[in-house]
Design a protein around this motif. Structure first.
Motif, PDB file in Angstrom:
ATOM      1  N   PHE A  27       5.862   9.122   0.504  1.00  0.00           N
ATOM      2  CA  PHE A  27       4.794   9.646   1.351  1.00  0.00           C
ATOM      3  C   PHE A  27       4.855  11.163   1.442  1.00  0.00           C
ATOM      4  O   PHE A  27       5.925  11.757   1.570  1.00  0.00           O
ATOM      5  CB  PHE A  27       4.891   9.056   2.769  1.00  0.00           C
ATOM      6  N   ARG A  37      -1.989   3.007   7.380  1.00  0.00           N
ATOM      7  CA  ARG A  37      -2.422   4.018   6.403  1.00  0.00           C
ATOM      8  C   ARG A  37      -3.667   4.778   6.883  1.00  0.00           C
ATOM      9  O   ARG A  37      -4.505   5.174   6.060  1.00  0.00           O
ATOM     10  CB  ARG A  37      -2.701   3.380   5.024  1.00  0.00           C
ATOM     11  N   PRO A  70       0.824  -1.217   0.000  1.00  0.00           N
ATOM     12  CA  PRO A  70       0.000   0.000   0.000  1.00  0.00           C
ATOM     13  C   PRO A  70       0.852   1.259   0.000  1.00  0.00           C
ATOM     14  O   PRO A  70       0.581   2.204   0.740  1.00  0.00           O
ATOM     15  CB  PRO A  70      -0.815  -0.153   1.290  1.00  0.00           C
ATOM     16  N   GLN A  71       1.895   1.249  -0.791  1.00  0.00           N
ATOM     17  CA  GLN A  71       2.706   2.450  -1.011  1.00  0.00           C
ATOM     18  C   GLN A  71       3.140   2.490  -2.472  1.00  0.00           C
ATOM     19  O   GLN A  71       3.856   1.602  -2.945  1.00  0.00           O
ATOM     20  CB  GLN A  71       3.967   2.463  -0.128  1.00  0.00           C
ATOM     21  N   ARG A 114      -7.025  11.802  13.234  1.00  0.00           N
ATOM     22  CA  ARG A 114      -6.141  10.714  12.842  1.00  0.00           C
ATOM     23  C   ARG A 114      -5.412  10.153  14.067  1.00  0.00           C
ATOM     24  O   ARG A 114      -5.367   8.938  14.274  1.00  0.00           O
ATOM     25  CB  ARG A 114      -5.119  11.264  11.838  1.00  0.00           C
ATOM     26  N   GLN A 153      -9.214  14.433   3.045  1.00  0.00           N
ATOM     27  CA  GLN A 153      -8.880  15.854   3.195  1.00  0.00           C
ATOM     28  C   GLN A 153     -10.040  16.778   2.847  1.00  0.00           C
ATOM     29  O   GLN A 153      -9.984  17.974   3.129  1.00  0.00           O
ATOM     30  CB  GLN A 153      -7.660  16.212   2.324  1.00  0.00           C
ATOM     31  N   ALA A 168      -8.170   8.876  -2.439  1.00  0.00           N
ATOM     32  CA  ALA A 168      -7.607   7.697  -3.119  1.00  0.00           C
ATOM     33  C   ALA A 168      -6.748   6.879  -2.173  1.00  0.00           C
ATOM     34  O   ALA A 168      -6.086   7.413  -1.285  1.00  0.00           O
ATOM     35  CB  ALA A 168      -6.765   8.156  -4.309  1.00  0.00           C
ATOM     36  N   THR A 169      -6.774   5.567  -2.379  1.00  0.00           N
ATOM     37  CA  THR A 169      -5.835   4.637  -1.749  1.00  0.00           C
ATOM     38  C   THR A 169      -5.189   3.837  -2.874  1.00  0.00           C
ATOM     39  O   THR A 169      -5.889   3.167  -3.634  1.00  0.00           O
ATOM     40  CB  THR A 169      -6.558   3.684  -0.775  1.00  0.00           C
ATOM     41  N   PRO A 211       4.381   5.984   8.214  1.00  0.00           N
ATOM     42  CA  PRO A 211       4.810   6.259   6.836  1.00  0.00           C
ATOM     43  C   PRO A 211       6.292   6.637   6.749  1.00  0.00           C
ATOM     44  O   PRO A 211       6.966   6.230   5.799  1.00  0.00           O
ATOM     45  CB  PRO A 211       3.912   7.416   6.411  1.00  0.00           C
ATOM     46  N   GLU A 240      -1.242   8.898  -4.588  1.00  0.00           N
ATOM     47  CA  GLU A 240      -2.610   9.256  -4.191  1.00  0.00           C
ATOM     48  C   GLU A 240      -2.839  10.760  -4.394  1.00  0.00           C
ATOM     49  O   GLU A 240      -3.902  11.171  -4.892  1.00  0.00           O
ATOM     50  CB  GLU A 240      -2.841   8.833  -2.729  1.00  0.00           C
ATOM     51  N   TYR A 264       3.639  -0.365   7.153  1.00  0.00           N
ATOM     52  CA  TYR A 264       2.212  -0.550   6.889  1.00  0.00           C
ATOM     53  C   TYR A 264       1.971  -2.045   6.751  1.00  0.00           C
ATOM     54  O   TYR A 264       2.908  -2.808   6.493  1.00  0.00           O
ATOM     55  CB  TYR A 264       1.792   0.194   5.609  1.00  0.00           C
ATOM     56  N   ARG A 319      -5.720   7.829   7.709  1.00  0.00           N
ATOM     57  CA  ARG A 319      -5.597   9.251   7.344  1.00  0.00           C
ATOM     58  C   ARG A 319      -6.970   9.802   6.992  1.00  0.00           C
ATOM     59  O   ARG A 319      -7.815   9.091   6.443  1.00  0.00           O
ATOM     60  CB  ARG A 319      -4.631   9.418   6.163  1.00  0.00           C
ATOM     61  N   ASP A 362       1.017  14.493   4.954  1.00  0.00           N
ATOM     62  CA  ASP A 362      -0.314  14.226   5.513  1.00  0.00           C
ATOM     63  C   ASP A 362      -0.668  12.741   5.549  1.00  0.00           C
ATOM     64  O   ASP A 362      -1.798  12.390   5.881  1.00  0.00           O
ATOM     65  CB  ASP A 362      -1.385  15.011   4.732  1.00  0.00           C
ATOM     66  N   GLY A 363       0.294  11.872   5.193  1.00  0.00           N
ATOM     67  CA  GLY A 363       0.032  10.435   5.273  1.00  0.00           C
ATOM     68  C   GLY A 363      -0.420   9.821   3.958  1.00  0.00           C
ATOM     69  O   GLY A 363      -0.506   8.596   3.843  1.00  0.00           O
ATOM     70  N   TYR A 364      -0.745  10.659   2.985  1.00  0.00           N
ATOM     71  CA  TYR A 364      -1.048  10.150   1.643  1.00  0.00           C
ATOM     72  C   TYR A 364       0.258   9.921   0.890  1.00  0.00           C
ATOM     73  O   TYR A 364       1.259  10.596   1.161  1.00  0.00           O
ATOM     74  CB  TYR A 364      -1.931  11.149   0.869  1.00  0.00           C
ATOM     75  N   THR A 365       0.264   8.977  -0.045  1.00  0.00           N
ATOM     76  CA  THR A 365       1.435   8.840  -0.908  1.00  0.00           C
ATOM     77  C   THR A 365       1.332   9.864  -2.041  1.00  0.00           C
ATOM     78  O   THR A 365       0.251  10.401  -2.325  1.00  0.00           O
ATOM     79  CB  THR A 365       1.509   7.437  -1.538  1.00  0.00           C
ATOM     80  N   VAL A 409      -2.561   0.964  -4.214  1.00  0.00           N
ATOM     81  CA  VAL A 409      -1.917  -0.276  -3.774  1.00  0.00           C
ATOM     82  C   VAL A 409      -1.268  -0.969  -4.971  1.00  0.00           C
ATOM     83  O   VAL A 409      -1.884  -1.128  -6.023  1.00  0.00           O
ATOM     84  CB  VAL A 409      -2.956  -1.222  -3.123  1.00  0.00           C
TER      85      VAL A 409
END
Lengths: 350, 350
Positions: free
Chosen positions: A209, B309, A204-205, B269, B314, A242-243, B288, A218, B293, B311, A212-215, A245
């Motif tokens: 990153f 993951r 899941p990356q 979060r 937003q 979005a997530t 992250p 994403e 993860y 989060r 804010d923890g999103y990649t 993977v």
């Protein structure tokens, strides 16, 4: 008829070889083709139509006399060389993320926002693979019913990381089947500190990153979608999350897309299916009774974006689920880049 | 101390062997253990602790004198034999879907709704694997902040279809790496008309299709979640929708879970991470910066449900994304079944 001197930057990669193939099949009248790559690949010979061309090292002067550049050699290379190409009079279509968020650079999917090309200043950006197939499937629905929200979970193929990513997946799979330890060097992200096997696994990356923890992958899906559909990368008119993977698939990204329409009363499963059936660049493959739905092994090598599993959220009148699959190296990269070139030719914008 | 005569129905399968292992590690005082399976498997010898036990053919009379049955031999076998076991005085924990929606049968995840066991009538159902790990991760969040909506996309492992599914994935992967055609007999669904390869592919069909376009697996995730969390399989108090996809992974399901909380002002979060960190049966693996993860190859063989993951969406104050991974054969099946047995013993309900 106007003819064009074309250069492909990054000609030897997984996308580069497909750029050559799709260019040969395109409506772009090619007067000459120059294959450019890094020093390491210079001298390699590649077939284009009936000719054998020699790959040259890409330098600023390589673009003298070039009208159209199709670029897929990484962000750093594009950043350095494409302004040089434009300075020398070329128009460049870039398949990297280098210029996508530049307000002066149109970010284009020809089925969705071809008019954005009219305002180009020499560089046009090709969106991220996972964004392209999603907006191709969503735009015809948006046109008819409006869109309020998109929640997407991706299932992305190894080839998104290029030929070396593909090779690593196959090597790891064989190692695992032989009872050996899998040897990871590339995934989740080339050059990152930690590497994990992808074969028989889920990562899941994709990309690095953000704070804010999103990649970043994403982040791209969220902001590129807004820029393409709304001409504003920060617009709140459509909410997107979005997530992303990475999955052990060679070619083709899958996407589980949940979306909310504005005009709930008029929309229905059948109407959405019918709209998708008529949409440019889309093949509807949606017949549960016959177990027909999009699969990566069927969509690989195909040009269309495949959509299936269309069905309403049974508890929210205005929301739907669907499943979208497309070849990430073709519609997600090489094909869309060449289609932008075709549109530039059609509109006489080169 | 009360001791129990235990029978395992379906002892030779992928879940059955794990039932034996988890029973041996459990707090259930086992006076005797009977291994039951189909005629075809009768006579097989299996090790339990220091004993070697012989598998017997399961018939109604097999349950004479049995106190506790742990069943995982398929829905048809459970439907036929578990009422016979109950008639003979046994309590049965069933890992098939045969009785899950029966209003008289508690559907139990011990971390979530152990009190439901108090009303049992002899049969207790173990939920579907993909449901269990999701509710283990969501229940502590629901307790604190309430839940309004769940949108889940699954990434489900081959072993969900048992040992033969696992074997098919490995065989297909080797065929593909050898440049041969992949030979599909089981996926997407054993006994369905069409079969497709799973190796290096994605199959957006798990179980058969319902009339509304959802698969039965998706139906299970929606209605089992409501029955476990709200004690009403059709409750609208939490809206749930699901897209279930089979992926080329051996063991462990992944889930991309989007959820909306009631109490948006208080949630954050950090608070959700802290709640998950303290939650029973959950391991928070969410850093992250260190690229930490949940991944299937790490979680396989482990008892906990792994969450990472985490989060916020937003653009929606009350919504979050998270990624959940658990061993579908352990917490998703054998372990949860044995934990139900332990809870029955603790409450003296056998």
């Amino acid at each position: 008829m106007k003819e064009y001197n074309v250069a492909i930057l990054g000609a030897t990669g997984a996308v580069g070889t497909r750029l050559m193939q799709k260019l040969a099949e395109s409506n772009i009248p090619v007067k000459s083709l120059k294959l450019l790559a890094s020093k390491r690949s210079a001298g390699k010979k590649l077939k284009y139509r009936d000719d054998v061309l020699t790959v040259e090292e890409a330098t600023p002067d390589s673009f003298d006399g070039v009208d159209l550049v199709l670029a897929s050699a990484g962000g750093a290379v594009s950043k350095k060389l494409l302004p040089e190409a434009v300075k020398r009079g070329a128009v460049a279509v870039d398949n990297t993320s280098a210029f996508r968020m530049d307000p002066d650079v149109p970010l284009v999917v020809p089925e969705v926002n071809p008019d954005a090309l009219e305002n180009h200043h020499g560089i046009i950006a090709n969106p991220n693979c996972s964004t392209i197939q999603m907006v191709v499937a969503l735009e015809p629905i948006r046109k008819q019913f409006g869109l309020k929200q998109i929640i997407v979970s991706t299932y992305q193929a190894a080839s998104g990381a290029g030929q070396s990513g593909l090779d690593e997946l196959r090597d790891e799979a064989q190692e695992h089947l032989d009872g050996k330890k899998m040897d990871a060097h590339i995934f989740p992200v080339k050059g990152e500190k930690e590497h994990y096997p992808l074969a028989f696994n889920l990562l899941p990356q994709i990309d690095v990153f953000e704070k804010d923890g999103y990649t970043h992958e994403e982040w791209k899906m969220i902001h590129e979608t807004k820029k393409i559909m709304l001409n504003d990368m920060n617009s709140g008119a459509i909410k997107v999350t979005a997530t992303c993977v990475r999955v052990p698939v060679e070619i083709c990204h899958g996407e589980s897309v949940y979306f909310t329409v504005d005009d709930a009363k008029d929309a229905s499963r059948e109407k959405i299916q019918s709209i998708l059936n008529d949409a440019p660049g889309v093949t509807l493959k949606d017949d549960p009774k016959k177990q027909l739905y999009p699969q990566p092994i069927d969509a690989a090598g195909k040009e269309d974006t495949y959509v299936g599993r269309v069905r309403p959220d049974q508890e929210n009148d205005n929301a739907y689920n669907m499943w979208v699959v497309a070849d990430n190296l073709l519609k997600g990269a090489a094909l869309n880049t060449v289609e932008i070139g075709e549109e530039l030719v059609k509109r006489d914008l080169i």
